[in-house]
Design an enzyme around this catalytic site. Structure first.
Site: not given
Ligand code: FAD
Ligand code: NAG
Ligand code: NAG
Ligand code: NAG
Ligand code: NAG
Ligand code: NAG
Ligand code: NAG
Ligand code: NAG
Length: 590
Positions: A525, A569
């Site tokens: 997280h 989470h």
């Molecule tokens: C295994 C696992 C289990 C988890 N379990 C839970 C859970 O049960 N419940 C919960 O609430 N949270 C959980 N989390 C955490 C939660 O899913 C994340 O905190 C949240 O989804 C993050 O969202 P975000 O939009 O910040 O980033 P992300 O969803 O990671 O989005 C970032 C995106 O940007 C893209 N990207 C990055 N760099 C570049 C680039 N240079 N060019 C183009 N694209 C790029 C990536 O590929 C990705 O698609 C878990 C995480 C993991 C890894």
């Protein structure tokens, strides 16, 4: 093997304007909005902004599409098949001082939908005071729990679990939304004997384990039924499946490019104010020319808590001294970029179960027996039911506060308020072992995301700095003792035999601390690497409207903007941030 067995029904057909693997097909270089990263937040923005037919939107995602990604779609396949797969960035931290110099893996979704396409699907909003603290720190009451209620409504679509069991004693409908985008449900394949013993233990113990009908009311403390982002149909509901459904994907004003990495953001030359509206894409083949897309309104950076600071730093937005050492020319000096990385320490605590003492059901060896796995997938494919409608049989979670005499509290309460938990305990029985997954959800340790070269295609250096303050280690220790307390409820008397694994031989604090330092992994997280702060703060990367300080044209919307790690989470906070950001952006450009 499972891919041959899978006949995944009902997949969304290919959207009209989704391009796979080549930016050559993108019809134009200038867009109203360019979203960098089609992840959890990015997909929300793509969906909400294109509701306005006057806006056109380009989404650039590094990973492949989520369509046909069976391991992501079937909840029960996630645990074994998504980490270190073609849907993972495969990151590892730098060696962690607080973990006896171990480096730990830090899974991140490399797929449309981002980490919501690979996560554990737990739906937890966290305590109301976490959001009220965001509001207090930023001076913007729009981030408060009360003000965010309308975004909870827009985001959540509560559904019956896939087994249609009676859920009236398992949640409080008054605090849920049935009309949003992301499906949320209760466990759809129960473990009857373990579930009823767990509820009995709650009744016997009270206190930390007192039954809480709904942990998503803003007051999570106690033991309750787990809610997950899974639909009645038994499929994962990710940001990509929900916000980018086939109808949304076919909008004429939305263009999604996958398999394409953004390398840098560029400043617009010749403007008085620093303006960043250009996005560079450099192919891994150095002989290919660069492509530059331009946003007439905004570039929205949604690369996540690791990807976002990585792109900013390579673009020359960060600490000038660090950048100079790598020959990256600085376009904006801001030492907060990549700093204050915060993540939950995670520790599995395992207990033995006396053989034959409790009915573990026919699926107890699902994780290790390929014949059972094939059968579970067959039931899921044919019927949308069975053990694969959940990632794990984690039917209950406890959220607890540290005791009043805890050494951690003596150093200053790190939580956001008296209803906020410090410790999370997730109960599972897997392969006949009673496993309590413990997350210490109020860590004070903060680390960083930095870069080690000026090549944007190199991995960043990730240092969550787990357990590097005096505050965190005793908190984890107390979490173990709380798990032990739960195992001592009368109902488990002839059932749970005591610790198995490394804790079995640890009695003194020093021995327990060694088990902790040798065992803690990432809670997955990470947040805080492009934090929002009040407009007049001397630190922070974005203002409360998520626009980058001292820059025109660039907004950041993802987990990196959270100034404190939630006692939850992270996906629900990210969804709420993205929903509110979409409203703010629509309002700005009305
Ligand atoms: C295994 C696992 C289990 C988890 N379990 C839970 C859970 O049960 N419940 C919960 O609430 N949270 C959980 N989390 C955490 C939660 O899913 C994340 O905190 C949240 O989804 C993050 O969202 P975000 O939009 O910040 O980033 P992300 O969803 O990671 O989005 C970032 C995106 O940007 C893209 N990207 C990055 N760099 C570049 C680039 N240079 N060019 C183009 N694209 C790029 C990536 O590929 C990705 O698609 C878990 C995480 C993991 C890894
Ligand atoms: C998904 O599977 C369907 C059916 O096999 C196929 O027609 C489609 O091209 C696939 N989509 C992708 C993106 O692979
Ligand atoms: C992660 O590792 C898997 C397995 O080796 C590989 O298929 C995948 O391409 C890697 N991910 C990235 C982003 O390189
Ligand atoms: C930076 O550039 C200088 C001069 O071109 C070179 O000597 C040095 O090795 C470079 N440093 C890095 C870290 O690339
Ligand atoms: C980290 O966050 C704290 C507030 O929690 C702030 O005081 C500090 O300045 C931040 N550090 C940086 C480098 O941004
Ligand atoms: C299929 O689902 C129905 C309920 O939707 C259930 O009654 C039935 O037992 C399921 N069949 C199998 C083989 O699990
Ligand atoms: C364990 O339970 C005992 C008895 O209720 C209590 O005194 C103690 O504080 C509990 N331990 C923790 C770490 O909560
Ligand atoms: C605990 O100690 C005993 C005796 O030294 C040893 O046999 C056993 O393997 C140890 N168990 C664990 C989990 O380390």
């Amino acid at each position: 093997m499972f891919l041959d067995l899978a006949v995944v029904a009902g997949l969304a057909s290919l959207g009209f304007c989704v391009t796979y693997g080549s930016i050559k097909h993108v019809p134009q270089l200038e867009w109203d909005f360019i979203i960098v990263g089609g992840g959890t937040a990015g997909s929300v923005l793509a969906s909400r902004l294109t509701e306005n037919p006057k806006f056109n939107v380009l989404v650039i995602e590094a990973g492949p599409t989520n369509e046909n990604a069976t391991e992501s779609i079937v909840p029960g396949l996630g645990l074994a098949h998504l980490a270190m797969s073609r849907f993972d960035w495969n990151f590892t931290t730098v060696p962690q001082k607080g973990l006896n110099n171990r480096a730990v893996t830090l899974q991140r979704g490399f797929i449309l939908g981002g980490t919501s396409s690979v996560n554990g699907m737990v739906y937890s909003r966290g305590p109301s005071s976490d959001y009220d603290r965001f509001a207090r720190v930023t001076g913007d009451s729009g981030w408060s729990w009360d003000a965010l209620q309308k975004y909870i409504k827009k985001n959540e679509k509560f559904e019956l679990p896939s087994d249609n069991h009676d859920i009236k004693d398992e949640f409080d409908p008054a605090v849920h939304s049935f009309s949003g985008k992301v499906a949320v449900t209760l466990p759809g394949f129960l473990s009857p004997a373990i579930d009823s013993a767990t509820i009995q233990a709650s009744n016997e113990l009270g206190g930390d384990f007192a039954f809480n009908l709904d942990m998503n009311s803003g007051k999570p403390l106690g033991l309750g039924w787990t809610q997950s982002t899974i639909g009645h149909d038994g499929t994962r509901s990710s940001s990509a499946t929900s916000y980018l459904d086939s109808q949304t994907r076919s909008r004429k004003n939305l263009y999604i490019v996958t398999n394409t990495r953004v390398t840098r953001l560029l400043k617009t030359p010749g403007t008085k104010e620093l303006t960043i509206r250009m996005v560079e894409i450099r192919s891994p083949d150095p002989s290919d020319p660069f492509t530059i897309f331009t946003a007439s309104k905004e570039v929205i950076l949604s690369g996540g808590a690791i990807g976002t600071p990585h792109i900013l730093l390579h673009s020359g937005i960060g600490d000038e001294n660090d950048l100079k050492a790598l020959n990256v020319s600085t376009i904006l000096h801001n030492p907060s970029v990549g700093r204050n990385l915060s993540d939950h320490p995670f520790l599995p605590i395992t207990f033995g179960i006396a053989p034959g003492s409790i009915d573990l059901g026919p699926w107890v060896n699902l994780q290790t027996d390929p014949a059972l796995a094939a059968e579970a997938l067959d039931i899921w494919n044919k019927n949308g039911t069975g053990p694969y409608v959940q990632e794990m049989p984690n039917d209950h979670i406890t959220w607890a506060r540290l005791s009043k005499d805890s050494p951690t509290l003596a150093l200053g309460d790190p939580s956001s308020g008296p209803n906020a938990p410090h410790i999370e305990l997730i109960f599972n029985v897997i392969s006949g072992i009673f496993t309590t997954i413990m997350l210490f959800v109020t860590p004070v340790s903060r680390g960083s995301v930095t870069i080690g070269s000026n090549n944007p295609l190199d991995d960043p250096l990730i240092d969550p700095a787990y357990l590097t303050t005096e505050s965190d280690l005793p908190g984890v220790r107390e979490g173990i003792r709380k798990a032990l307390n739960f195992s001592k409820a009368p109902v488990w008397k002839n059932v749970i035999t005591g610790f198995v694994g490394p804790l079995a031989n640890a009695t003194t604090d020093a021995e327990i601390d060694d088990v902790i330092r040798n065992g803690v992994e990432s809670g997955l997280h990470p947040v805080g690497t492009a934090a929002m702060s009040s407009r007049d703060a001397s630190w922070g990367v974005v203002n409360p409207d998520l626009l980058v300080k001292k820059v025109s044209g660039l907004r950041i919307v993802d987990a990196s903007i959270m100034p404190y790690i939630p006692s939850a989470h992270a996906q629900v906070p990210v969804y709420l941030i993205a929903e509110r950001a979409a409203d703010m952006i629509k309002c700005t450009w009305r």
